[in-house]
Design a protein around this motif. Structure first.
Motif, short mmCIF file in Angstrom:
data_model
loop_
_atom_site.label_atom_id
_atom_site.label_comp_id
_atom_site.label_asym_id
_atom_site.label_seq_id
_atom_site.Cartn_x
_atom_site.Cartn_y
_atom_site.Cartn_z
N THR A 99 0.84 -1.20 0.00
CA THR A 99 0.00 0.00 0.00
C THR A 99 0.87 1.24 0.00
O THR A 99 1.82 1.34 0.78
N ARG A 100 0.53 2.18 -0.89
CA ARG A 100 1.28 3.43 -0.97
C ARG A 100 0.30 4.59 -1.17
O ARG A 100 -0.67 4.47 -1.92
N PHE A 101 0.60 5.71 -0.50
CA PHE A 101 -0.16 6.94 -0.68
C PHE A 101 0.79 7.99 -1.24
O PHE A 101 1.88 8.18 -0.69
N ARG A 102 0.39 8.66 -2.29
CA ARG A 102 1.29 9.58 -2.98
C ARG A 102 0.86 11.03 -2.91
O ARG A 102 1.68 11.92 -3.11
N ALA A 103 -0.42 11.28 -2.66
CA ALA A 103 -0.92 12.65 -2.60
C ALA A 103 -2.23 12.66 -1.84
O ALA A 103 -2.97 11.67 -1.85
N PRO A 104 -2.54 13.79 -1.18
CA PRO A 104 -3.81 13.87 -0.45
C PRO A 104 -5.00 13.98 -1.40
O PRO A 104 -4.87 14.45 -2.53
N VAL A 105 -6.15 13.54 -0.92
CA VAL A 105 -7.41 13.65 -1.65
C VAL A 105 -8.33 14.51 -0.81
O VAL A 105 -8.44 14.32 0.41
N GLY A 106 -8.97 15.49 -1.44
CA GLY A 106 -9.81 16.41 -0.69
C GLY A 106 -11.12 16.71 -1.37
O GLY A 106 -11.43 16.17 -2.45
N PRO A 107 -11.91 17.59 -0.76
CA PRO A 107 -13.21 17.96 -1.32
C PRO A 107 -13.07 18.51 -2.74
O PRO A 107 -12.14 19.26 -3.04
N GLY A 108 -13.97 18.08 -3.60
CA GLY A 108 -13.95 18.51 -5.00
C GLY A 108 -13.20 17.57 -5.91
O GLY A 108 -13.31 17.67 -7.13
N ASP A 109 -12.44 16.65 -5.33
CA ASP A 109 -11.71 15.68 -6.15
C ASP A 109 -12.64 14.57 -6.62
O ASP A 109 -13.59 14.21 -5.94
N GLN A 110 -12.35 14.05 -7.79
CA GLN A 110 -13.01 12.84 -8.26
C GLN A 110 -11.97 11.73 -8.23
O GLN A 110 -10.97 11.79 -8.94
#
Length: 152
Positions: A99-110
């Motif tokens: 498992t890897r996370f590369r960037a944050p996800v926030g409101p307005g993202d699809q």
């Protein structure tokens, strides 16, 4: 792409027992049973987790991104197996690797979710999954699922 390659929310809910606020797939754009699936999750400020994660900089929790990828793999598993869940049959999330996370996800993202069928060893099904925002990979994981009671 087949005629019924896309799945709307009502059809997704046939394959996933999850309901609001834990149903994390809004639409399946396309899929090929036994091969791959592409789905979307529209991330809005109305998501209940944004109240506490984090109020000054809303970020979708990584565990929920993983859950969304697992739900995409689950739909692909049911479509591949050619069955619908019922009281006697369900797939469960049983493992995760790489498992890897590369960037944050926030409101307005699809969030665009991709699940690719890897292999099946006995009763364990393995999928490669990825999540993208605006074409940029934000997360990835190898997800394992298995049918309840080891059937199928």
């Amino acid at each position: 792409m087949t005629e019924d390659s896309a799945l709307d929310l009502q059809r997704i809910m046939i394959y996933l027992p999850h309901r609001y606020p834990f149903l994390l797939i809004d639409r399946v754009l396309e899929h090929t049973p036994g091969k791959d699936l592409t789905a979307i999750k529209n991330v809005t400020i109305n998501e209940p987790f944004f109240q506490g994660h984090f109020p000054s900089r809303p970020v979708m929790p990584g565990v929920l991104i993983v859950e969304a990828m697992a739900q995409a793999a689950g739909v692909l598993a049911f479509r591949t197996a050619g069955v619908e869940p019922d009281e006697s049959f369900a797939f469960y999330f049983v493992g995760i690797d790489k498992t890897r996370f590369r960037a944050p996800v926030g409101p307005g993202d699809q969030l665009v979710l991709k699940a690719t069928y890897g292999r099946r060893i006995r009763t364990i099904w393995r999928f490669s999954t990825e999540a993208f925002v605006d074409g940029r990979r934000v997360a990835s994981a190898e997800i394992m699922i298995a049918p309840e009671g080891g059937q199928q």
